[in-house]
Design a protein around this motif. Structure first.
Motif, mmCIF file in Angstrom:
data_model
loop_
_atom_site.group_PDB
_atom_site.id
_atom_site.type_symbol
_atom_site.label_atom_id
_atom_site.label_comp_id
_atom_site.label_asym_id
_atom_site.label_seq_id
_atom_site.Cartn_x
_atom_site.Cartn_y
_atom_site.Cartn_z
ATOM 1 N N LYS A 238 -1.447 -30.263 -38.965
ATOM 2 C CA LYS A 238 -0.482 -29.166 -39.060
ATOM 3 C C LYS A 238 0.693 -29.468 -38.155
ATOM 4 C CE LYS A 238 -3.853 -25.642 -39.893
ATOM 5 N NZ LYS A 238 -4.931 -25.063 -39.088
ATOM 6 N N GLN A 239 1.778 -28.791 -38.366
ATOM 7 C CA GLN A 239 2.925 -28.914 -37.488
ATOM 8 C C GLN A 239 3.387 -27.488 -37.216
ATOM 9 O OE1 GLN A 239 3.906 -31.693 -36.238
ATOM 10 N NE2 GLN A 239 6.084 -31.676 -35.819
ATOM 11 N N ILE A 240 2.696 -26.838 -36.280
ATOM 12 C CA ILE A 240 3.030 -25.444 -36.013
ATOM 13 C C ILE A 240 3.252 -25.255 -34.514
ATOM 14 C CG2 ILE A 240 1.842 -24.433 -38.004
ATOM 15 C CD1 ILE A 240 -0.534 -23.871 -36.225
ATOM 16 N N PRO A 241 4.038 -24.240 -34.140
ATOM 17 C CA PRO A 241 4.258 -24.025 -32.716
ATOM 18 C C PRO A 241 3.007 -23.456 -32.044
ATOM 19 C CG PRO A 241 5.471 -22.417 -34.025
ATOM 20 C CD PRO A 241 4.782 -23.302 -34.992
ATOM 21 N N PHE A 242 2.699 -23.927 -30.845
ATOM 22 C CA PHE A 242 1.584 -23.333 -30.111
ATOM 23 C C PHE A 242 1.824 -23.480 -28.614
ATOM 24 C CE2 PHE A 242 0.435 -27.739 -30.686
ATOM 25 C CZ PHE A 242 -0.172 -28.105 -29.495
ATOM 26 N N GLU A 243 1.060 -22.712 -27.831
ATOM 27 C CA GLU A 243 1.252 -22.725 -26.385
ATOM 28 C C GLU A 243 0.303 -23.720 -25.752
ATOM 29 O OE1 GLU A 243 1.556 -18.937 -24.600
ATOM 30 O OE2 GLU A 243 3.091 -18.286 -26.030
ATOM 31 N N ASP A 246 -2.050 -22.720 -22.651
ATOM 32 C CA ASP A 246 -3.121 -21.860 -23.154
ATOM 33 C C ASP A 246 -4.209 -22.668 -23.814
ATOM 34 O OD1 ASP A 246 -1.782 -19.721 -22.375
ATOM 35 O OD2 ASP A 246 -1.598 -18.768 -24.359
ATOM 36 N N LEU A 247 -3.772 -23.697 -24.536
ATOM 37 C CA LEU A 247 -4.740 -24.512 -25.271
ATOM 38 C C LEU A 247 -5.683 -25.221 -24.296
ATOM 39 C CD1 LEU A 247 -4.310 -26.504 -28.411
ATOM 40 C CD2 LEU A 247 -5.083 -27.763 -26.440
ATOM 41 N N VAL A 248 -5.091 -25.792 -23.217
ATOM 42 C CA VAL A 248 -5.920 -26.508 -22.245
ATOM 43 C C VAL A 248 -6.847 -25.509 -21.543
ATOM 44 C CG1 VAL A 248 -5.901 -28.024 -20.243
ATOM 45 C CG2 VAL A 248 -4.072 -28.196 -21.938
ATOM 46 N N ALA A 249 -6.283 -24.372 -21.140
ATOM 47 C CA ALA A 249 -7.093 -23.373 -20.446
ATOM 48 C C ALA A 249 -8.214 -22.885 -21.361
ATOM 49 C CB ALA A 249 -6.207 -22.207 -20.017
ATOM 50 N N GLY A 250 -7.912 -22.729 -22.634
ATOM 51 C CA GLY A 250 -8.907 -22.261 -23.599
ATOM 52 C C GLY A 250 -10.057 -23.249 -23.717
ATOM 53 N N LEU A 279 5.223 -28.272 -30.790
ATOM 54 C CA LEU A 279 4.869 -28.269 -32.215
ATOM 55 C C LEU A 279 3.781 -29.302 -32.461
ATOM 56 C CD1 LEU A 279 8.302 -28.310 -34.083
ATOM 57 C CD2 LEU A 279 6.668 -26.438 -33.958
ATOM 58 N N GLY A 280 2.768 -28.928 -33.198
ATOM 59 C CA GLY A 280 1.707 -29.879 -33.497
ATOM 60 C C GLY A 280 0.524 -29.176 -34.121
ATOM 61 N N ASP A 281 -0.621 -29.839 -34.070
ATOM 62 C CA ASP A 281 -1.817 -29.261 -34.651
ATOM 63 C C ASP A 281 -2.745 -28.830 -33.511
ATOM 64 O OD1 ASP A 281 -4.234 -28.705 -35.893
ATOM 65 O OD2 ASP A 281 -3.812 -30.100 -37.522
ATOM 66 N N PRO A 282 -2.666 -27.551 -33.103
ATOM 67 C CA PRO A 282 -3.431 -27.122 -31.936
ATOM 68 C C PRO A 282 -4.937 -27.282 -32.133
ATOM 69 C CG PRO A 282 -2.490 -25.224 -33.089
ATOM 70 C CD PRO A 282 -1.905 -26.448 -33.716
ATOM 71 N N GLY A 283 -5.416 -27.012 -33.359
ATOM 72 C CA GLY A 283 -6.857 -27.093 -33.614
ATOM 73 C C GLY A 283 -7.366 -28.505 -33.380
ATOM 74 N N ARG A 284 -6.618 -29.491 -33.876
ATOM 75 C CA ARG A 284 -7.055 -30.881 -33.749
ATOM 76 C C ARG A 284 -6.907 -31.387 -32.316
ATOM 77 N NH1 ARG A 284 -10.592 -31.551 -37.591
ATOM 78 N NH2 ARG A 284 -9.770 -31.109 -39.646
ATOM 79 N N LEU A 285 -5.856 -30.930 -31.639
ATOM 80 C CA LEU A 285 -5.669 -31.337 -30.245
ATOM 81 C C LEU A 285 -6.818 -30.773 -29.396
ATOM 82 C CD1 LEU A 285 -3.488 -32.893 -28.659
ATOM 83 C CD2 LEU A 285 -2.573 -30.695 -27.950
ATOM 84 N N ARG A 286 -7.139 -29.519 -29.666
ATOM 85 C CA ARG A 286 -8.228 -28.876 -28.930
ATOM 86 C C ARG A 286 -9.531 -29.600 -29.210
ATOM 87 N NH1 ARG A 286 -8.240 -24.196 -31.265
ATOM 88 N NH2 ARG A 286 -6.623 -23.267 -29.992
#
Ligand code: ADP
Length: 666
Positions: A238-243, A246-250, A279-286
């Motif tokens: 995906k290429q969507i905005p995300f924080e 927050d992602l790392v803390a999550g 911008l990116g794929d937060p689910g995959r990065l997580r």
């Protein structure tokens, strides 16, 4: 042939010297040697229009020839039609070339032999023509390439076949894993509900074990699914905005309990310079981050696990980030490191027995980081611990994040229509909805969904998109066309992983929102809160915008003209035929895209053009043309992206055709 000219070769512009050829001239020997290698000499004298070929050539095509030379026009008579012009062109070009080049000019031609088969020849022309008696003579070597080209083609075919077989295998695994995930989600969801109910301590223990085992099974299947998807080229980021912070803390929050249970300290160091929004794929990065943290916890008995995220560089609104997960665990030997990121590889089988796992986790991480065009690696020392790291570059998001907040307080008791053909999924949704205080009805096909919506008793539709027959998108479109408030009921899609083409389809559809499977109770709660009992806008009814073509999809004047000529019944039948044809064609195009089969796509584009033109399906016609020229030019990227657009436009065109059907007015 050429022996006639032996020794007469002159310096550019110089005067030719005349001498008779001895019976065993070096040229004759050359020709024999060339014939042994399936080659012959070639000569063309433009002024005299004489083309001369070695005996080997005539033997290869099995052609009885009177003399060694003939006019170009007669030679053309032997060639496959399409090759005549190009060969003439290249010969003229070679004759005109200034005599200063050392390389050769490549050409090729095909000869239809008297025996009925086609031989393919390559022709290497000397870049500089030889000047003979003031005439620029073109010389070269002809080789029979029939066999080598056939072999090469077979090789390419075999490679394509092997690649498509491999893709088919991966697709099969992806489908199967998906099928397995659905019942596991059922088990997990139901067990979750069970755990929320009154249970004895023993029952609670048993239910917890079911849940843990189910979760472990789901993790394995998810890894396999991801891996198969990457192999089949089906995993799209995906290429969507995300924080980012927050992602790392999550990720830390999600693994904290595991670390604590093992008595490990879990510390996070987040660079304060980390951009807030990227911008990116937060689910995959997580997923990558979680995998590394989970491994670190798994392979560490005492000490701590540190998670670091920092900025390496920043340029042109793109930030390069480095993530590190350091542990004080068992470490990895130097020999084992190169195998780590390969699929199904565990450092040693005793580790696999002791710790479990499929050896796919790091392979999936590597595939994902590769897809993000990043790097991943590890430093490790046996007995001291490991530091896994990965680096990716992400564009910084320049816009405001977040969705519109839920509108007002939750309306309780809104009846919900659940459309799902899988009874376990349906029951799970019903149970979750009931827990939120909403009664629910279940139907298992798109057609029944439209029938139920026609009664207007529901304030929300939860629609599985993969339904037999009328699928979720089509059912949603049909619901939107219902009169009055019935057509304004909010529709939320319940989907598996959605790819780019699904997302396009979703964007252009009557669906208002979606939740992913496995359905997370919290997410479902938010979505239901947002939509239940509201009414949604829909495209203005047709009466308000008469003959105007919908977005230029179709030229309605064509249908009106047909209607005037053959009447609504016959025109309607034609429309049905076109709709059926389009649906079938969408499937073919989808298959061609999946198989990356440019030839099939080319054929489909060709058929699309010829069928859409006559009914005024303007957009599709233009797309057919675009795809055809892209496939013609071998521009795969363009062809496949236009094909994706074509599939969406085809769906929209089907809806537009249904709206323009003159039987509606009759
Ligand atoms: P699995 O799903 O089996 O854990 P992975 O691909 O995640 O597969 O890991 C492959 C192997 O790499 C593991 O079985 C383990 O031997 C080794 N490994 C991964 N992370 C660590 C770590 N932090 N410390 C020590 N060994 C590790």
């Amino acid at each position: 042939m050429v022996e006639r000219n032996r020794g007469r070769k002159s310096a550019p512009g110089g005067k030719a010297e005349k001498r008779a050829a001895p019976p065993h001239s070096p040229t004759l020997l050359h020709e024999r040697a060339l014939a042994a290698a399936q080659q012959s000499l070639f000569e063309w004298r433009p002024n005299q229009d004489r083309l001369t070929m070695g005996a080997a050539f005539w033997a290869q095509i099995g052609h009885p020839h009177e003399g060694p030379s003939l006019p170009l026009r007669d030679f053309h008579g032997l060639l496959v039609q399409e090759d005549r012009l190009p060969l003439g062109e290249v010969l003229r070009r070679a004759a005109a070339t200034r005599p200063d080049g050392a390389e050769t000019i490549p050409a090729s031609f095909r000869v239809a032999t008297p025996a009925g088969d086609v031989h393919e020849f390559t022709l290497a022309l000397a870049h500089s023509p030889v000047l003979l008696e003031g005439e620029a003579v073109v010389t070269g070597i002809v080789s029979d390439a029939t066999e080598s080209l056939r072999l090469r083609r077979e090789l390419v075919e075999a490679r394509n076949l092997a690649e498509s077989a491999n893709r088919a295998k991966s697709e099969f695994i992806a489908t199967i894993s998906h099928e397995i995930r659905t019942p596991i989600n059922g088990i997990l969801g139901m067990t979750g509900l069970l755990l929320d109910s009154e249970l004895s301590d023993e029952q609670r223990d048993l239910a917890r074990t079911v849940q843990e085992s189910g979760q472990a099974l789901l993790d394995i299947v998810t890894d396999i699914l991801d891996f198969a998807k990457v192999e089949a080229g089906k995993l799209e980021l995906k290429q969507i905005p995300f924080e980012l912070p927050d992602l790392v803390a999550g990720a830390i929050r999600m693994t904290e309990a595991c670390a604590k249970a093992k008595g490990l300290e879990l510390v996070a160091q987040i660079d304060p310079k980390l951009p807030r929004e990227v911008l990116g794929d937060p689910g995959r990065l997580r997923q990558v981050l979680l995998n590394l943290i989970a491994n670190a916890i798994k392979f560490t008995e005492r000490g701590k696990v540190s998670v670091r995220a920092r900025v390496l560089s920043r340029a042109n609104r793109t930030v390069r980030l480095r993530f590190e997960v350091e542990d004080t665990g068992i470490g990895i030997s130097e020999e084992a490191i190169p195998k780590l990121f390969q699929k199904f590889s565990q450092v040693d089988s005793s580790i696999a027995r002791r710790y479990g796992g499929t050896g796919l986790g790091l392979a999936v991480c590597k595939s994902l980081v590769d897809l993000m065009t990043g790097d991943i690696g590890v430093h490790s020392e046996i007995g001291r611990g490991s530091t896994f790291w990965f680096e990716v570059a992400l564009p910084e998001a320049g816009r405001k994040l977040g969705r519109a907040p839920p509108s007002g307080p939750q309306r309780a008791g809104v009846p919900v229509l659940v459309v799902d053909d899988n009874p376990v999924n349906a029951r799970l949704l019903v149970a979750l909805l009931q827990r939120m205080g909403h009664p629910a009805d279940v139907v298992d096909t798109g057609t029944k969904a439209v029938e139920a919506a026609r009664k207007g008793e529901h304030g929300l539709v939860l629609m599985d998109v993969q339904l037999p027959g009328l699928d979720g998108y089509e059912a949603a479109a049909a619901i939107r066309s219902l009169p009055g408030r019935r057509g304004e009921v909010p529709i939320v899609a319940v989907t598996g992983d959605i790819g780019e083409s699904d997302r396009e389809r979703y964007r252009g559809s009557a669906i208002n929102d979606f939740v992913h499977k496995p359905v997370d109770a919290g997410v479902l709660n938010d979505v239901v809160k947002r939509w239940a009992g509201t009414s949604v806008a829909r495209p203005a009814p047709r009466e308000e915008e008469p003959a105007a073509p919908v977005d230029g999809l179709i030229d309605e004047s064509v249908i009106s003209a047909l209607n005037a000529r053959i009447g609504p019944a016959k025109t309607g039948e034609l429309v049905d035929l076109y709709v059926a044809d389009l649906k079938e064609r969408v499937e073919y195009v989808r298959a061609a895209r999946t198989a990356k089969d440019m030839n099939a796509l080319h054929r489909q584009a060709h058929d699309l053009r010829s069928t859409t033109g006559s009914l005024g399906l303007t957009r599709l016609f233009a797309l057919g043309e675009g795809i055809q020229s892209a496939t013609h030019e071998g521009n795969e990227k363009q062809a496949f992206s236009l094909a994706a657009e074509g599939m969406v436009v085809a769906e929209q065109t089907i809806v537009a055709l249904a709206a323009a059907d003159p039987r509606n007015d009759a």
